[in-house]
Design an enzyme around this catalytic site. Sequence first.
Site, short mmCIF file in Angstrom:
data_model
loop_
_atom_site.label_atom_id
_atom_site.label_comp_id
_atom_site.label_asym_id
_atom_site.label_seq_id
_atom_site.Cartn_x
_atom_site.Cartn_y
_atom_site.Cartn_z
N ALA A 1 0.82 -1.21 0.00
CA ALA A 1 0.00 0.00 0.00
C ALA A 1 0.86 1.27 0.00
O ALA A 1 2.08 1.21 0.07
CB ALA A 1 -0.92 -0.01 1.22
N HIS A 2 0.17 2.40 -0.04
CA HIS A 2 0.87 3.70 -0.12
C HIS A 2 1.73 3.97 1.12
O HIS A 2 1.37 3.66 2.23
CB HIS A 2 -0.09 4.85 -0.35
CG HIS A 2 -1.31 4.91 0.48
ND1 HIS A 2 -2.25 5.87 0.31
CD2 HIS A 2 -1.76 4.11 1.48
CE1 HIS A 2 -3.22 5.68 1.16
NE2 HIS A 2 -2.95 4.63 1.88
N ASN A 3 2.89 4.57 0.85
CA ASN A 3 3.80 5.03 1.91
C ASN A 3 4.42 3.92 2.74
O ASN A 3 5.01 4.17 3.79
CB ASN A 3 3.09 6.04 2.83
CG ASN A 3 2.85 7.36 2.14
OD1 ASN A 3 1.74 7.65 1.68
ND2 ASN A 3 3.88 8.15 2.01
#
Lengths: 346, 346, 346
Positions: free
Chosen positions: B241-243
């Site tokens: 997922a993001h980050n």
Amino acid sequence: MELSAREIATYLNGEVEGNPDVTVSGFARIEQATQDTLCFLANPKYEEYLYKTGAGIAIVNKTFKLRQPVPYTVVWVDDAYRGIATLLDIYATLSAVQRSGREYPSRVSWRAKVGKKCYIGAFSYISRGAKIGNNVKIFPRVYIGRNVTVGDSCILYPGVTIYSGCHVGSGCILHAGAVVGSDGFGFAPDENKRYKKIPQIGNVVLEDDVEVGANTCIDRATMGSTIIRRGVKLDNLVHIAHNVEVGQNTVMAALTGIAGSSKIGEGCMFGGQSGVIGHLSIGNNVSLTARAGVSSNIKDGETHMGFPNMPISAYRRSYVVFKNLPDLQKKVSQLEQEIGSLKSKP
Amino acid sequence: MELSAREIATYLNGEVEGNPDVTVSGFARIEQATQDTLCFLANPKYEEYLYKTGAGIAIVNKTFKLRQPVPYTVVWVDDAYRGIATLLDIYATLSAVQRSGREYPSRVSWRAKVGKKCYIGAFSYISRGAKIGNNVKIFPRVYIGRNVTVGDSCILYPGVTIYSGCHVGSGCILHAGAVVGSDGFGFAPDENKRYKKIPQIGNVVLEDDVEVGANTCIDRATMGSTIIRRGVKLDNLVHIAHNVEVGQNTVMAALTGIAGSSKIGEGCMFGGQSGVIGHLSIGNNVSLTARAGVSSNIKDGETHMGFPNMPISAYRRSYVVFKNLPDLQKKVSQLEQEIGSLKSKP
Amino acid sequence: MELSAREIATYLNGEVEGNPDVTVSGFARIEQATQDTLCFLANPKYEEYLYKTGAGIAIVNKTFKLRQPVPYTVVWVDDAYRGIATLLDIYATLSAVQRSGREYPSRVSWRAKVGKKCYIGAFSYISRGAKIGNNVKIFPRVYIGRNVTVGDSCILYPGVTIYSGCHVGSGCILHAGAVVGSDGFGFAPDENKRYKKIPQIGNVVLEDDVEVGANTCIDRATMGSTIIRRGVKLDNLVHIAHNVEVGQNTVMAALTGIAGSSKIGEGCMFGGQSGVIGHLSIGNNVSLTARAGVSSNIKDGETHMGFPNMPISAYRRSYVVFKNLPDLQKKVSQLEQEIGSLKSKP
């Protein structure tokens, strides 16, 4: 396509009750059916809809008894579910789009062989040495690597990728985005704990009548072949690792993963999100519930659940107690107190 | 390619027992090997096959003792598994197809830069501002977005998509259908409980020597970067997922998912279908069993199992009791009765 | 893009503390922010970074109290998270690449209709009978089947496949590799235990404002439609089986799977790797934790965990005891002994 109740009864070897000349032109779920559609009842859970449906014709199991009259025509059959499957098949065959010929731009190596009556969609790529059978439908945006073979009457939907050297039998269906022959996940750590790739020089063999779901991935073997036997059906987003063998007529629901070198028997049914760790042997006709995680071999015919896996009935009995663990704990504390007071009794 | 036992021993610094002039032309699993193939034994579990195999040459660990004579040539080595990896590597290098040049139709923006000795397959698309290093193999049907950079000697298999602004280091391998840089899953509910998209304006950075499995997805950061450090290996159908940040030399098996903003250490090994919830910090050299679900931080070097995660030994001890919960419950009921009769004793 | 603190306060209806003329040109996470970037604090967990960040401007909730002075400009707002979302939105809109027109080679049937101001990327394929609305962005390598409709202002990223007869509403975003309309997983065993395919003649309907993650798969209905209602957001690698209905504004995290014919309510939130078996009915505003596996209907507003699913608080209470099962077992053994000695007391 229009079908009368009489024709349906003929196709399905059934009996008509009501007007045999009523016709329908489509299929519908029993709760949504309208006058010009056909519905069916196989699962008694949906019985109530039999008395509400607006269908023109319903196909119902002979073993079933109507509790009240219905306004539409009933075709009584031995097995409504298989009956509807047969009719859907007839319908799908009649209404299937007949595609053939080659669209441009597409790329077919002059060293590839393509059989008769094939369809090759635009933006598809067939590498040198590939052999494609007859009546194969290759939708747009398919990639077929070097020396791949594809048997007769296969359908490859958009975005399918088959890596070099893999073999696909006859009558196979590969859905959009399916990947056959990507490298197995094999690495060996060096002295600095960096992983060095172990080349994966094997391939994947799909035997006849295999269906592979959308975005499902089947890795090539390190050496030898990852083998998917005849009649296997894999749902969407399934992962099959290198050197796995899946036996005939086994079905696996979505998001299932089989780790490297495990051997799965024939006629198995694996629920969604289930998994099998590597180097195991799973017998024939084994069932896994959804989310079962298998970490030990399983014998023929067993049904397992949980992770690590247990026979389903044992798992369920344990889970019933699990649900009441706080009560069990409380009871043990009470017993402890009672014993304490018994002990302190003179 | 033909290799003699003598040559193999030279490559692997091993010792020949038997005819050093025997040659083989391929590799096989020990149970399937034939006269002109080479096999190896590293896992004692497969020892029985040593006495049955039809191989021409077997590579075996020096520490191993044969219990009976074998009819083929043995090459004794320090580490048969690494030895076979080395030979596979030599084999793969020698037999690799040398692709270079550009196939048509393909689309390369005149504002993109492509290095030397690259292969660009048909139907691939390289957007403006992209910079591709030297010796990069871009198979057919790859999409490279604006301002993407791809380092030297990468391989992008068919159907890979790299969204704009992402960076791929040198020596990376992206398998078919892998997606790098899709939007992170970020939404904020409005007063009507409708979700409003939070634009994801960050990117993804893959450092050098990263391998990404087929149909694996790595989302771009909301702001900043989702970072996959040097030497990370991701299997098929993994979700990052993001980050998220994944530390050097960490490996994740298929169908694993890492939720937003979690930071994974170096040298970790995550089993298949494992998962980590968002905003966690996982130490270095952490192992997760298959299907582990992590909902709390984990310190360096630990191995966890279950969901919510527990140290593996604790989980196993509890699970042993879980398997026998019905018995435990029965025993508690018996104790209850016995206490009852003890209490009613005069 | 440059924004001053004053402008930001105007956009967000906030108050400036510090120099209102400071400008920033980008966004950053609070721990990485530099002088020309903007950061925000919504989650108190990250408070410490407020006193360390190098940001030029920080957006902070009015309810928050600074414990020490900070060297940058603060914009106090009611809801920093929504504020940053608004600013990101403005930024994304201003910096969005305006693509329109048709790239070549691409294939658009002369019997398809394409609206105004659309972008059609190279290697994309639009089949006969398809209708594409206005302002639609179709990236390279997209496949749109026969008679598909796509509403206004949709974005279809590279590698999306939409099978024939499916409908996509307005404002939908489909990420790379998403598959809409692949065949449902329906087979009926014949007398030899071979599976015969049940044709899947239904379709998929995505209503407006649906976002579909990378490599997510949504199967077409056997009959009728698989329906994804307005405002649903699906993360990457999600599987939606045939005849499922997902209610408005429901969100599902990555690797979730919903089996056939289940009906999911509105406003639900499903954690990653969760799953729902077939033919169930899940109420409105239901939450599932990560990895929850649902095997029974759930009422409105409940939160469930575990497999088979239990209400979250019950699951957690049981799990606490599970963690200590070896102790509980030991205690029961002790009680057994003590009772034994009590019984043998004269």
